[in-house]
Design an enzyme around this catalytic site. Sequence first.
Site, PDB file in Angstrom:
ATOM      1  N   HIS A   1       0.846  -1.202   0.000  1.00  0.00           N
ATOM      2  CA  HIS A   1       0.000   0.000   0.000  1.00  0.00           C
ATOM      3  C   HIS A   1       0.870   1.236   0.000  1.00  0.00           C
ATOM      4  CE1 HIS A   1      -3.277   2.732   1.318  1.00  0.00           C
ATOM      5  NE2 HIS A   1      -4.063   1.809   0.806  1.00  0.00           N
ATOM      6  N   PHE A   2       1.486   1.679  -0.979  1.00  0.00           N
ATOM      7  CA  PHE A   2       1.610   1.130  -2.305  1.00  0.00           C
ATOM      8  C   PHE A   2       3.088   1.016  -2.622  1.00  0.00           C
ATOM      9  CE2 PHE A   2      -2.461   3.335  -2.236  1.00  0.00           C
ATOM     10  CZ  PHE A   2      -3.310   2.366  -2.739  1.00  0.00           C
TER      11      PHE A   2
END
Length: 102
Positions: free
Chosen positions: A18-19
């Site tokens: 994420h991410f």
Amino acid sequence: MQTRLISIPLEHPVFEGHFPGRPIVPGSMLIDLVLATWDASGGDPVISIPSVKFHRPVAPGDTLVLHFTPTTPGPGTETGVRFTCLREETLVCSGVLVPRAP
């Protein structure tokens, strides 16, 4: 009004997904940190979170200032605690917690 600090860890497994390449704190993690901070400050257990708004992304290593302010009951206003999270002077997250009545 109560004021607390939240330190976002630089390393956390959630940032791997994420991410990748641009890690951002997931909203659920931010709410978990708000609830843990509320609990650590001696607040009654939260039974609902009727509103949350994420205003800006939060990154690993950020330090947030968290304010808890009791809401005033009235028409259209739930009894609870308003919270705001700020990174320096920038609002990143806000909402209302409804603790169980003591």
